[in-house]
Scaffold this motif. Structure first.
Motif, short mmCIF file in Angstrom:
data_model
loop_
_atom_site.label_atom_id
_atom_site.label_comp_id
_atom_site.label_asym_id
_atom_site.label_seq_id
_atom_site.Cartn_x
_atom_site.Cartn_y
_atom_site.Cartn_z
N ASN A 160 7.35 26.05 62.09
CA ASN A 160 7.49 27.57 62.14
C ASN A 160 8.37 28.11 60.99
O ASN A 160 9.65 27.72 60.71
CB ASN A 160 8.06 27.91 63.45
N ILE A 162 9.06 31.12 59.97
CA ILE A 162 9.49 32.33 60.03
C ILE A 162 11.24 32.16 60.15
O ILE A 162 11.78 31.36 60.54
CB ILE A 162 9.17 32.83 61.35
N ASN A 164 15.06 33.70 60.64
CA ASN A 164 16.01 34.38 61.76
C ASN A 164 15.83 35.93 61.58
O ASN A 164 15.67 36.49 62.48
CB ASN A 164 17.32 33.84 61.76
N ASN A 167 10.43 39.21 61.57
CA ASN A 167 9.91 39.55 62.44
C ASN A 167 8.38 39.23 62.40
O ASN A 167 7.69 39.80 61.33
CB ASN A 167 10.05 41.04 63.19
N GLN A 258 5.05 34.21 71.28
CA GLN A 258 6.52 34.00 71.48
C GLN A 258 6.75 32.85 70.52
O GLN A 258 7.52 31.89 70.69
CB GLN A 258 7.03 33.43 72.96
N SER A 260 9.23 33.20 68.05
CA SER A 260 10.56 33.06 67.97
C SER A 260 11.38 31.83 68.78
O SER A 260 12.51 31.64 68.37
CB SER A 260 11.24 34.27 67.79
N LYS A 261 10.64 31.40 69.63
CA LYS A 261 11.23 30.52 70.50
C LYS A 261 10.88 29.19 70.36
O LYS A 261 11.55 28.39 71.24
CB LYS A 261 10.79 30.85 72.10
N CYS A 301 5.23 38.73 57.97
CA CYS A 301 6.37 39.06 58.65
C CYS A 301 7.24 40.33 57.97
O CYS A 301 6.91 40.58 56.64
CB CYS A 301 7.46 37.97 58.60
#
Length: 304
Positions: A160, A162, A164, A167, A258, A260-261, A301
């Protein structure tokens, strides 16, 4: 010309708020002209054209050529003074997205379940035995640039990427893909389902498995009668829905994944047990087909 939202730019906005004045600007963009010539072209009186020219000149959008300055309107030659106008708002509402891409080679899968006909090939040879699922656990699988199976799935676990403070706004999966048929069949539909982070995002029906012409990249040793190329498809998950090449597949959106999880993004490409058309899957890597690329995952993002 750079415009800001203030009173100083009002004259320019007023000057542009007229179909006639916009047409005059278009004419002057083609070539300098006189009041008389513009009046004749536009089918208006010289007096009306003069008023329009005065407003454009006051807004500093056009100018009178110095070498032709004269009190006689018929001899005044006007030229365009700007070639573009930029409007700057005091606050940026839509910030540019950051684009991040990750390329995955076909043999770097993390899980699989395949049924014959199945197999893999590197640029130079077959990997293991054809129609033997055990070939999919050989060390040589990392060299695969062509992969196929009639039923089952292949799954990739991707980092992943992305950060912190970012978005996710959209996700795109790009790959060259076709159905699978022993040998080849140009008309051989297959219902291929894509899942991301264990969420089925949509099913696309591949029309066939192609060997009508050789793939641009397909190695010379590969038989003419076997799969030669696939279709380059772009699966996109946005804030609204999921589609493939602009055709909607489902209502699944980016928030459903989801992202970001988890530190990973799991991508599964397979044939569902209840699929109407179980026509298999063929994936083309950088050494086969018509596109010198592997599977590419791209994330768009925004930043907090």
């Amino acid at each position: 010309m750079q415009l800001y939202l203030n009173k100083n730019s009002l004259s320019v906005y007023k000057a542009l708020a007229s179909d006639t004045r916009l047409e005059i600007l278009n004419r002057l963009a083609e070539a300098p002209s006189t009041t008389s010539a513009l009046a004749k072209t536009l089918g208006l009186s010289k007096a009306i054209v003069s008023r329009h020219l005065n407003l454009l000149e006051e807004a500093k959008l056009i100018k009178l050529s110095r070498s032709h300055a004269s009190t006689d309107n018929r001899k005044k030659i006007y030229t365009l003074q700007v070639d573009n106008i930029n409007v700057t708002f005091p606050k940026k509402i839509y910030l540019p997205y950051k684009k991040k891409s990750y390329e995955v080679k076909l043999g770097y899968y993390s899980d699989f379940s395949v049924q014959p006909s199945c197999g893999m090939a590197s640029k130079h040879n077959y990997i293991g035995k054809i129609d033997d699922p055990r070939a999919f656990v050989l060390n040589e699988r990392v060299d695969a640039s062509l992969l196929w199976f009639c039923d089952g799935y292949i799954e990739y676990k991707i980092p992943n990427i992305i950060e912190n403070h970012q978005n996710p706004e959209a996700l795109e999966l790009s790959l060259e893909i076709a159905s699978e048929f022993p040998g080849s069949a140009n008309i051989w539909p297959s219902d291929i389902t894509f899942s991301i982070n264990h969420v089925p995002v949509g099913t696309w029906t591949s029309p066939g498995n192609y060997s009508d012409v050789r793939g641009v990249l397909t190695p010379a040793w590969w038989d003419d009668s076997h799969s030669q190329y696939g279709l380059l498809k772009h699966l996109r998950v946005t804030k609204i829905d999921t589609g493939i090449d602009g055709e909607k597949l489902s209502d699944v959106n980016i928030s459903d994944l989801q992202l970001s999880k988890s530190p990973f993004i799991t991508v599964r490409i397979g044939i569902n047990k209840d699929a109407k058309n179980k026509g298999g899957i063929t994936l083309f890597g950088e050494d086969y087909g018509n596109h010198a690329r592997n599977i590419i995952l791209t994330l768009f993002c925004s930043e907090s």
